[in-house]
Design a protein around this motif. Structure first.
Motif, PDB file in Angstrom:
ATOM      1  N   VAL A 239       0.781  -1.008   0.013  1.00 26.31           N
ATOM      2  CA  VAL A 239      -0.081  -0.040  -0.057  1.00 26.31           C
ATOM      3  C   VAL A 239       1.015   1.255  -0.082  1.00 26.31           C
ATOM      4  O   VAL A 239       0.559   2.304  -0.648  1.00 26.31           O
ATOM      5  CB  VAL A 239      -0.809   0.085   1.053  1.00 26.31           C
ATOM      6  CG1 VAL A 239      -1.765   1.129   1.396  1.00 26.31           C
ATOM      7  CG2 VAL A 239      -1.952  -1.144   1.109  1.00 26.31           C
ATOM      8  N   MET A 240       2.197   1.318   0.768  1.00 23.41           N
ATOM      9  CA  MET A 240       2.748   2.360   0.925  1.00 23.41           C
ATOM     10  C   MET A 240       3.317   3.020  -0.427  1.00 23.41           C
ATOM     11  O   MET A 240       3.262   4.667  -0.422  1.00 23.41           O
ATOM     12  CB  MET A 240       4.167   2.251   1.937  1.00 23.41           C
ATOM     13  CG  MET A 240       3.899   2.184   3.210  1.00 23.41           C
ATOM     14  SD  MET A 240       5.531   1.772   4.114  1.00 23.41           S
ATOM     15  CE  MET A 240       4.445   1.486   5.710  1.00 23.41           C
ATOM     16  N   PRO A 241       3.718   2.658  -1.447  1.00 23.87           N
ATOM     17  CA  PRO A 241       4.298   3.363  -2.561  1.00 23.87           C
ATOM     18  C   PRO A 241       3.074   4.333  -3.189  1.00 23.87           C
ATOM     19  O   PRO A 241       3.431   5.496  -3.436  1.00 23.87           O
ATOM     20  CB  PRO A 241       4.605   2.196  -3.691  1.00 23.87           C
ATOM     21  CG  PRO A 241       4.733   1.093  -2.582  1.00 23.87           C
ATOM     22  CD  PRO A 241       4.072   1.245  -1.658  1.00 23.87           C
ATOM     23  N   THR A 242       1.827   3.629  -3.342  1.00 27.38           N
ATOM     24  CA  THR A 242       1.020   4.455  -4.017  1.00 27.38           C
ATOM     25  C   THR A 242       0.330   5.654  -3.049  1.00 27.38           C
ATOM     26  O   THR A 242       0.085   6.618  -3.517  1.00 27.38           O
ATOM     27  CB  THR A 242      -0.166   3.674  -4.665  1.00 27.38           C
ATOM     28  OG1 THR A 242      -0.776   2.817  -3.489  1.00 27.38           O
ATOM     29  CG2 THR A 242       0.053   2.905  -5.740  1.00 27.38           C
ATOM     30  N   THR A 243       0.514   5.582  -1.627  1.00 25.71           N
ATOM     31  CA  THR A 243       0.020   6.690  -0.997  1.00 25.71           C
ATOM     32  C   THR A 243       1.185   7.632  -1.098  1.00 25.71           C
ATOM     33  O   THR A 243       0.456   9.043  -1.086  1.00 25.71           O
ATOM     34  CB  THR A 243       0.066   6.126   0.547  1.00 25.71           C
ATOM     35  OG1 THR A 243       1.299   5.812   0.906  1.00 25.71           O
ATOM     36  CG2 THR A 243      -0.815   4.955   0.673  1.00 25.71           C
ATOM     37  N   LEU A 244       2.188   7.567  -1.143  1.00 27.01           N
ATOM     38  CA  LEU A 244       3.154   8.607  -1.411  1.00 27.01           C
ATOM     39  C   LEU A 244       3.147   9.322  -2.730  1.00 27.01           C
ATOM     40  O   LEU A 244       3.438  10.661  -2.482  1.00 27.01           O
ATOM     41  CB  LEU A 244       4.720   7.923  -1.375  1.00 27.01           C
ATOM     42  CG  LEU A 244       5.089   7.508   0.109  1.00 27.01           C
ATOM     43  CD1 LEU A 244       6.388   6.822   0.117  1.00 27.01           C
ATOM     44  CD2 LEU A 244       4.794   8.249   1.061  1.00 27.01           C
ATOM     45  N   VAL A 245       2.701   8.685  -3.831  1.00 24.32           N
ATOM     46  CA  VAL A 245       2.391   9.343  -4.787  1.00 24.32           C
ATOM     47  C   VAL A 245       1.096  10.269  -4.905  1.00 24.32           C
ATOM     48  O   VAL A 245       1.064  11.389  -5.345  1.00 24.32           O
ATOM     49  CB  VAL A 245       2.237   8.442  -6.086  1.00 24.32           C
ATOM     50  CG1 VAL A 245       2.032   9.326  -7.574  1.00 24.32           C
ATOM     51  CG2 VAL A 245       3.691   7.653  -6.322  1.00 24.32           C
ATOM     52  N   THR A 246      -0.079   9.931  -4.346  1.00 16.60           N
ATOM     53  CA  THR A 246      -1.222  10.658  -4.245  1.00 16.60           C
ATOM     54  C   THR A 246      -1.501  11.389  -3.332  1.00 16.60           C
ATOM     55  O   THR A 246      -2.352  12.381  -3.380  1.00 16.60           O
ATOM     56  CB  THR A 246      -2.356   9.618  -4.378  1.00 16.60           C
ATOM     57  OG1 THR A 246      -2.116   8.737  -3.187  1.00 16.60           O
ATOM     58  CG2 THR A 246      -2.443   8.850  -5.615  1.00 16.60           C
ATOM     59  N   ALA A 247      -0.716  11.498  -2.038  1.00 15.59           N
ATOM     60  CA  ALA A 247      -0.944  12.549  -1.144  1.00 15.59           C
ATOM     61  C   ALA A 247      -0.591  13.925  -1.554  1.00 15.59           C
ATOM     62  O   ALA A 247      -1.338  14.831  -1.275  1.00 15.59           O
ATOM     63  CB  ALA A 247      -0.006  12.244   0.129  1.00 15.59           C
TER      64      ALA A 247
END
Length: 282
Positions: A239-247
């Motif tokens: 989950v972590m990688p996509t959270t960093l892109v969209t925050a």
């Protein structure tokens, strides 16, 4: 079978990646860390993975707190660059929040699974009612208190956030708007509070869930290297990688929305995610 995965596992994988993107976006928009969307989805994924009911909810919450660490850091940096974070509240709250997180982590080790759901629903629907129905006269004061009462608030923000697996933005948003602060400033400050809560909170859930692997030796999802205490390492890594892109994208949207539009969006969101656990409790 595709790449050694059956269709159910592929669906879980796709769901986790999509939820990572959504939680990062919501972290930026609402300053909440994304835990309120992560916990219900992890609950379904861990159910499919065969995680026993009595440890499923704390595993969801611990994993959510671990994911909130990088997400909240990215969200905080973006809000801070815009000058929207109230650093005075952070200086007053950091110690009471950390103490509340410690108390919540100890509670998590011994509390029944049902307690987590009840806390989640009560707070989520209280927030929804406040935001969807509020008028300008619905407030506790003209500005946030400065002394002992504010520190008590900080302690309970840490305690309840740890039990719910959220970054504290939900509670900070409510308190700051009830004391007349603009919703955009509340969202920005909440992103910083999520950092204070998620780091000690995730560590606390590792401690709280340490006996779970020995209690359920036949459940692969609870064993190393897949899980550490009540933190699912494989879930966090997916989950972590996509959270960093969209925050950062969510932060831009938050500052583009009007005050009332942001309140309505946040209220509707909390009503929906609270409803998921009402169904489960019934």
């Amino acid at each position: 079978m595709i790449a050694g995965l059956d269709p159910r596992e592929l669906i879980e994988l796709a769901l986790l990646i999509a939820v990572g993107a959504l939680s990062g976006f919501l972290a930026g928009v609402f300053g909440i860390g994304g835990g309120a969307i992560l916990v219900p989805v992890f609950y379904e994924c861990f159910r499919l993975a065969g995680v026993p009911l009595e440890v499923r909810m704390p595993l969801c919450i611990g994993t959510s707190l671990a994911i909130i660490i990088p997400t909240s850091l990215a969200s905080f940096r973006a809000h801070y660059k815009r000058g929207a974070v109230d650093m005075g509240i952070l200086r007053l709250w950091w110690l009471p929040i950390v103490l509340g997180v410690g108390a919540g982590s100890v509670t998590a080790r011994f509390a029944p699974e049902r307690l987590f759901k009840i806390v989640f629903v009560m707070v989520a629907w209280s927030a929804a009612a406040r935001l969807l129905l509020a008028r300008e006269t619905w407030k506790l004061g003209d500005d946030v208190p400065k002394g002992f009462l504010m520190r008590v608030y900080g302690f309970f923000v840490g305690l309840l956030s740890t039990l719910m697996g959220v970054g504290g933005g939900l509670f900070a948003n409510l308190l700051m708007t009830f004391y007349g602060r603009p919703i955009h400033q509340a969202v920005a400050t909440s992103s910083a509070i999520a950092v204070l809560i998620s780091i000690p909170g995730a560590i606390g859930y590792v401690y709280a869930g340490w006996p779970a692997a020995a209690r359920f030796p036949d459940v692969t999802a609870l064993q190393l290297p897949f899980t550490l205490g009540y933190v699912s390492l494989i879930g966090a890594l997916l989950v972590m990688p996509t959270t960093l892109v969209t925050a950062p994208l969510g932060v831009r949207v938050a500052h583009a929305l009007s005050k009332r539009a942001l309140e309505m969006a946040f209220g509707a969101y909390m009503f929906i995610v609270g409803g998921r656990f009402v169904i489960s409790l019934l």
